[in-house]
Design a protein around this motif. Sequence first.
Motif, PDB file in Angstrom:
ATOM      1  N   GLU A   1       0.781  -1.257  -0.158  1.00  0.00           N
ATOM      2  CA  GLU A   1       0.009  -0.220  -0.346  1.00  0.00           C
ATOM      3  C   GLU A   1       0.813   1.351   0.019  1.00  0.00           C
ATOM      4  OE1 GLU A   1      -2.765  -0.320   3.255  1.00  0.00           O
ATOM      5  OE2 GLU A   1      -3.975  -1.934   2.550  1.00  0.00           O
ATOM      6  N   PHE A   2       0.137   2.514  -0.238  1.00  0.00           N
ATOM      7  CA  PHE A   2       0.942   3.700  -0.325  1.00  0.00           C
ATOM      8  C   PHE A   2       1.537   3.796   1.001  1.00  0.00           C
ATOM      9  CE2 PHE A   2       0.249   8.418  -1.057  1.00  0.00           C
ATOM     10  CZ  PHE A   2       1.616   8.593  -1.433  1.00  0.00           C
ATOM     11  N   VAL A   3       2.825   4.474   0.814  1.00  0.00           N
ATOM     12  CA  VAL A   3       3.398   4.951   2.181  1.00  0.00           C
ATOM     13  C   VAL A   3       3.813   6.349   2.324  1.00  0.00           C
ATOM     14  CG1 VAL A   3       5.502   4.552   3.671  1.00  0.00           C
ATOM     15  CG2 VAL A   3       4.889   2.697   2.373  1.00  0.00           C
ATOM     16  N   THR A   4       3.025   7.270   3.115  1.00  0.00           N
ATOM     17  CA  THR A   4       3.491   8.453   3.422  1.00  0.00           C
ATOM     18  C   THR A   4       4.271   8.637   4.974  1.00  0.00           C
ATOM     19  OG1 THR A   4       1.207   9.057   4.279  1.00  0.00           O
ATOM     20  CG2 THR A   4       1.525   9.307   1.995  1.00  0.00           C
ATOM     21  N   ARG A   5       3.912   7.677   5.591  1.00  0.00           N
ATOM     22  CA  ARG A   5       4.717   7.523   6.902  1.00  0.00           C
ATOM     23  C   ARG A   5       5.419   6.319   7.068  1.00  0.00           C
ATOM     24  NH1 ARG A   5      -0.597   9.628   7.173  1.00  0.00           N
ATOM     25  NH2 ARG A   5      -0.732  11.917   7.975  1.00  0.00           N
ATOM     26  N   GLY A   6       6.445   6.467   7.458  1.00  0.00           N
ATOM     27  CA  GLY A   6       7.314   4.981   7.742  1.00  0.00           C
ATOM     28  C   GLY A   6       8.944   5.250   7.369  1.00  0.00           C
ATOM     29  N   ILE A   7       9.672   4.159   6.955  1.00  0.00           N
ATOM     30  CA  ILE A   7      11.158   4.397   6.973  1.00  0.00           C
ATOM     31  C   ILE A   7      11.380   3.564   5.472  1.00  0.00           C
ATOM     32  CG2 ILE A   7      11.459   4.243   9.215  1.00  0.00           C
ATOM     33  CD1 ILE A   7      11.962   0.949   7.372  1.00  0.00           C
ATOM     34  N   LYS A   8      12.684   3.847   5.315  1.00  0.00           N
ATOM     35  CA  LYS A   8      13.073   3.110   4.014  1.00  0.00           C
ATOM     36  C   LYS A   8      14.580   2.916   4.166  1.00  0.00           C
ATOM     37  CE  LYS A   8      13.908   7.499   1.487  1.00  0.00           C
ATOM     38  NZ  LYS A   8      13.500   8.432   0.414  1.00  0.00           N
ATOM     39  N   CYS A   9      15.172   1.849   3.547  1.00  0.00           N
ATOM     40  CA  CYS A   9      16.573   1.461   3.767  1.00  0.00           C
ATOM     41  C   CYS A   9      17.388   2.238   3.292  1.00  0.00           C
ATOM     42  CB  CYS A   9      16.687  -0.061   3.047  1.00  0.00           C
ATOM     43  SG  CYS A   9      18.394  -0.866   3.550  1.00  0.00           S
ATOM     44  N   TYR A  10      18.790   2.518   4.003  1.00  0.00           N
ATOM     45  CA  TYR A  10      19.598   3.326   3.750  1.00  0.00           C
ATOM     46  C   TYR A  10      20.698   2.949   2.675  1.00  0.00           C
ATOM     47  CZ  TYR A  10      21.599   0.351   7.181  1.00  0.00           C
ATOM     48  OH  TYR A  10      22.073  -1.012   7.949  1.00  0.00           O
ATOM     49  N   THR A  11      20.668   1.613   2.406  1.00  0.00           N
ATOM     50  CA  THR A  11      21.299   0.976   1.139  1.00  0.00           C
ATOM     51  C   THR A  11      21.154   1.576  -0.198  1.00  0.00           C
ATOM     52  OG1 THR A  11      21.566  -0.893   2.529  1.00  0.00           O
ATOM     53  CG2 THR A  11      22.238  -1.147   0.042  1.00  0.00           C
ATOM     54  N   ASN A  12      22.036   2.047  -0.771  1.00  0.00           N
ATOM     55  CA  ASN A  12      21.780   2.639  -2.252  1.00  0.00           C
ATOM     56  C   ASN A  12      21.179   1.697  -3.166  1.00  0.00           C
ATOM     57  OD1 ASN A  12      23.039   5.193  -1.504  1.00  0.00           O
ATOM     58  ND2 ASN A  12      24.958   4.310  -2.162  1.00  0.00           N
ATOM     59  N   ASN A  13      20.059   2.202  -3.768  1.00  0.00           N
ATOM     60  CA  ASN A  13      19.562   1.567  -4.692  1.00  0.00           C
ATOM     61  C   ASN A  13      18.592   0.464  -4.244  1.00  0.00           C
ATOM     62  OD1 ASN A  13      20.285   3.368  -6.788  1.00  0.00           O
ATOM     63  ND2 ASN A  13      22.126   2.199  -6.895  1.00  0.00           N
ATOM     64  N   CYS A  14      18.519   0.287  -2.968  1.00  0.00           N
ATOM     65  CA  CYS A  14      17.848  -0.876  -2.212  1.00  0.00           C
ATOM     66  C   CYS A  14      16.134  -0.921  -2.777  1.00  0.00           C
ATOM     67  CB  CYS A  14      17.848  -0.990  -0.881  1.00  0.00           C
ATOM     68  SG  CYS A  14      16.998  -2.147  -0.017  1.00  0.00           S
ATOM     69  N   GLY A  15      15.620   0.230  -2.391  1.00  0.00           N
ATOM     70  CA  GLY A  15      14.232   0.387  -2.718  1.00  0.00           C
ATOM     71  C   GLY A  15      13.152  -0.260  -1.719  1.00  0.00           C
ATOM     72  N   THR A  16      13.743  -0.583  -0.549  1.00  0.00           N
ATOM     73  CA  THR A  16      12.707  -0.870   0.269  1.00  0.00           C
ATOM     74  C   THR A  16      12.253   0.097   1.295  1.00  0.00           C
ATOM     75  OG1 THR A  16      13.994  -3.365   0.688  1.00  0.00           O
ATOM     76  CG2 THR A  16      12.613  -2.268   2.654  1.00  0.00           C
ATOM     77  N   GLN A  17      10.898   0.074   1.376  1.00  0.00           N
ATOM     78  CA  GLN A  17      10.128   1.038   2.207  1.00  0.00           C
ATOM     79  C   GLN A  17       9.167   0.458   3.011  1.00  0.00           C
ATOM     80  OE1 GLN A  17      10.641   2.820  -1.006  1.00  0.00           O
ATOM     81  NE2 GLN A  17       9.376   1.331  -2.230  1.00  0.00           N
TER      82      GLN A  17
END
Length: 337
Positions: A200-216
């Motif tokens: 689902e759409f994320v407007t509040r959360g976190i994402k991975c710090y690894t470059n080009n990972c794409g995890t949120q």
Amino acid sequence: MPSADDVPRLFLQSILSRRVVSVDLAKVLWKKSVEAVRASDEDLNVPWANDQDSWDNFLTKVNTSINPLDLEFARLHDEVTGREMFALVNRNGDEVAQIATDYSPLETAYFKSLIEQIMLAPNHSYSLSSLAALREVNGLKSSMTKTQAENVLSSFVAKGWLYKSKRGRYSLSIRTILELQPYLKSTYADEMLDCTICLEFVTRGIKCYTNNCGTQLHDHCFEAYRKTKTKCPTCDQDWAKDTNAKKLIPIGEKAAGADDGRRRTRRKSTVDDSDEEEAPEESQAVETDGESQPTQTQRRRSTRKSTTQSEEPMNIDDDDEEEEAPLPKKKGGRRRG
């Protein structure tokens, strides 16, 4: 004569008096609707069972009945609590459907402008400060006073179209995300982030710090995920260490930076490059020698008095004053550092 088809009708009538309901409340309203139909005719057989299959079948029946009206009883998880929420939304955004809105064309244009700035907010902060929200009236074709804008903003919050945080920042509400999801996906496809877990759409959360990972991830999805797993679901980066956990990049209001006050504009091929369309860009600061210098338009606006003497001062909190302090008036020459 009463019939089993009256259950979806009673259910939808109860939903109309509410904006957004939790799954628990929706199921209670469903049960109450069944009991009301049964009470009207004791001989009427209206099946009801408190299990997931029966609930899903009932939702399918409800949406089938309202589909010709371009309505949907849609579901979405609350980004803060993770609870499953439901709302009756309009899936048709044409001009005929827009007649039914409580807002004037000017107020609707203002809301659309706010949505654009929230979606284009830097660093995926998906939020807008109070001062920046009020400045959006400058880009409208018709005039709107500061007091009118404050009243409209309060109405957007009160009716569940926008969420206002304790810091005074505006962001998308669950009602807006549910109602405008097709519009958001088609207009701001590049700005939308989908949760790696629930999609689902994320407007509040976190994402991975690894470059080009794409995890949120939503905050609630992240909390549930790390109870059983310690590595990033995409790049296998170890999140268990405290140092690594602190490096996770925030999504939402916590990601708002110092450049939040600048207005973002979308350049579309279908929009003519007229002076009227370019006007909002004049409000952006010009970078000179590492300093942010006010443009000529900003200097004129800083000395221009309000046409409405009875307007009340803007209510902003300390955070917004620090982020978007008004530029000083020009007294001649370049501002000293």
